[in-house]
Enzyme design. Structure first.
Site, short mmCIF file in Angstrom:
data_model
loop_
_atom_site.label_atom_id
_atom_site.label_comp_id
_atom_site.label_asym_id
_atom_site.label_seq_id
_atom_site.Cartn_x
_atom_site.Cartn_y
_atom_site.Cartn_z
CB CYS A 212 -0.92 -0.02 1.17
SG CYS A 212 0.28 0.09 2.71
CG HIS B 100 5.26 -8.31 9.64
ND1 HIS B 100 6.39 -8.48 10.72
CD2 HIS B 100 4.35 -7.55 10.25
CE1 HIS B 100 5.67 -7.67 11.74
NE2 HIS B 100 4.43 -7.10 11.59
CG HIS C 288 -1.76 -3.94 14.74
ND1 HIS C 288 -1.15 -2.73 14.15
CD2 HIS C 288 -1.94 -4.68 13.87
CE1 HIS C 288 -1.03 -2.89 12.99
NE2 HIS C 288 -1.19 -4.14 12.64
CD GLU D 205 -3.43 1.63 12.65
OE1 GLU D 205 -3.20 0.69 11.65
OE2 GLU D 205 -4.69 1.95 12.79
CB THR E 109 -5.86 2.00 9.20
OG1 THR E 109 -4.76 1.13 9.61
CG2 THR E 109 -5.58 3.59 9.55
CB CYS F 180 -6.57 2.96 5.32
SG CYS F 180 -5.74 2.75 3.75
CB SER G 164 0.97 -12.55 4.09
OG SER G 164 -0.05 -11.80 3.80
CB SER G 165 -3.77 -13.07 7.63
OG SER G 165 -3.47 -11.68 8.02
CB SER H 75 4.13 -7.87 3.28
OG SER H 75 3.11 -7.66 4.43
FE1 F3S Z 1 -1.28 1.24 4.04
FE2 F3S Z 1 -1.27 3.71 5.32
FE3 F3S Z 1 -3.58 2.49 4.85
S1 F3S Z 1 0.02 1.83 5.89
S2 F3S Z 1 -3.09 0.27 4.80
S3 F3S Z 1 -1.99 3.20 3.22
S4 F3S Z 1 -3.22 3.29 6.67
#
Ligand code: F3S
Length: 296
Positions: free
Chosen positions: A13, A42, A125, A127, A164, A192, A220-221, A264
Site C-alpha cells: 500500500c 513483515h 497491534h 498501530e 485503519t 483506510c 501473510s493473512s 507486504s
Molecule cells: Fe497502508 Fe497507510 Fe492504509 S500504511 S493500509 S495506506 S493506513
C-alpha cells in the site's frame, strides 16, 4: 503468448511503500548507521535485503546510540516513544503513514478537549499501541460487541476511532453498540480502504482469467484472503511466496493470467514472477513450433 493482467493494487500500500523506500534510501546514505524501530514490514525478502545493507531492527529507543539514523515505520509510534527518541539525539526519519498520523492528531486533540477515546481494533497491534500513546494510553480498546458490553460507565463525550485495517461492517456494528450504551458519542471513520480496494480488484481480475497467481508471504493473512477470493472465481488459482514456488504452465489451456500480491510483497518479487512466467511461456512456444516444424 498468454496475456498478463496485473492488479494495479498488487503489493505494498502507499504507506508501506513509502516506509520501505525511505529505509533503503537512508541506509544507502548512512551505511552501518541506520536502524528501524520494529520491523518495517513483515516480509522476509525485504528484511533480509535491509539486513544485508546493515540495517538493524531495534525494539526500543534504549538500543539506539546518539547520532544514529532511525526510521519510524508506517504503523507509527506513541508520543512518549517519540519524545524518548528526541532525548536520545538520534536522527529521526518518520515514515508514519499520513492516514495514521491523522488519527494521532485527532486522538491527541480530542483527549485534550476532555473526551474519552475508544479505539476499535487489536490492542496488541503496533498501530493501536501507537495511537493509544497519543492520549496518555488512556483509551479503551475494544475488538467486539461483547467487549463494549464490558466497558465501565463513562461520563462525558466519547470519541470512537477505528484501526485503519478494520473491516467497515465490523467497525459500524461495534460503533452502534457503543452508541447504544453511551449517549454522547462521536464516530471517526479512520479506516483506510487500501485492503478493500486490493481485494475488490483481485475479485474482478480473477473472474476474467484462466489462471490466477497470488504472491505473498506464507504467513501473510491478507495474502491468504486474496487467495480465497480468487479461488472462488478462478479454479486455477495458486498462492506462491517467490518465483521458486511457481506451478507448471500449460500454455495450450491458458490465454490469460491474472497476478495480484499481498500488502507486504515487494515490487521486485512481483516483477521476477512475471518475467519468469513470460520466459517459460516463450520457451514452451518455441518448443511447440519446433515440434510442429519437425512433424510437418
Ligand atoms: Fe497502508 Fe497507510 Fe492504509 S500504511 S493500509 S495506506 S493506513
Amino acid at each position: 503468448m498468454a496475456e498478463f493482467i496485473v492488479a494495479k493494487t498488487a503489493g505494498f500500500c502507499f504507506g508501506v511503500d513509502n516506509a520501505v523506500k525511505l529505509a533503503f534510501r537512508i541506509s544507502e546514505e548512512n551505511p552501518g548507521n541506520t536502524s528501524t524501530l520494529g520491523e518495517i514490514i513483515h516480509n522476509r525478502q525485504v528484511m533480509e535485503e535491509l539486513a544485508q545493507r546493515g540495517v538493524k531492527v531495534v525494539e526500543s529507543p534504549d538500543e539506539l546510540k546518539e547520532g544514529e539514523h532511525v526510521i519510524i515505520r508506517a504503523h507509527g509510534i506513541g508520543e512518549a516513544v517519540y519524545n524518548e527518541l528526541k532525548k536520545r539525539n538520534v536522527i529521526i526519519h518518520d515514515a508514519t503513514c499520513p492516514y495514521v498520523k491523522r488519527i494521532h492528531k485527532l486522538v491527541r486533540q480530542k483527549h485534550a478537549e476532555g473526551c474519552t477515546i475508544i479505539i476499535v481494533g487489536d490492542r496488541n497491534h503496533p498501530e493501536i499501541i501507537g495511537v493509544n500513546g497519543w492520549c496518555d494510553n488512556r483509551a479503551y480498546v475494544v475488538s467486539s460487541i461483547e467487549e463494549v458490553d464490558l466497558l465501565p460507565d463513562i461520563s462525558g463525550p466519547i470519541c470512537v476511532f477505528a484501526q485503519t485495517t478494520m473491516k467497515q461492517e465490523k467497525f459500524d456494528g461495534i460503533y452502534e453498540a457503543v452508541k447504544k450504551k453511551f449517549a454522547n458519542t462521536q464516530k471517526f471513520d479512520t479506516i483506510c480502504n487500501a485492503t478493500e480496494v486490493r481485494q475488490r480488484e483481485a475479485r474482478e481480475i480473477s473472474g476474467t482469467v484462466d489462471m490466477m497467481i497470488v504472491i505473498g508471504g506464507k504467513n501473510s493473512s491478507n495474502t491468504q484472503k486474496l487467495f480465497e477470493i480468487c479461488s472462488e472465481n478462478c479454479p486455477l488459482t495458486f498462492k506462491i511466496e517467490t518465483v521458486a514456488d511457481l506451478p507448471p504452465l500449460d500454455i495450450k489451456n491458458i490465454n490469460t493470467i491474472g497476478i495480484t500480491a499481498g500488502a507486504s510483497t515487494p515490487d521486485w518479487v512481483i516483477r521476477e514472477v512475471i518475467e519468469t512466467m513470460e520466459e517459460n511461456l516463450r520457451n514452451q512456444e518455441q518448443e511447440m513450433s519446433f515440434k510442429e516444424a519437425f512433424e510437418a
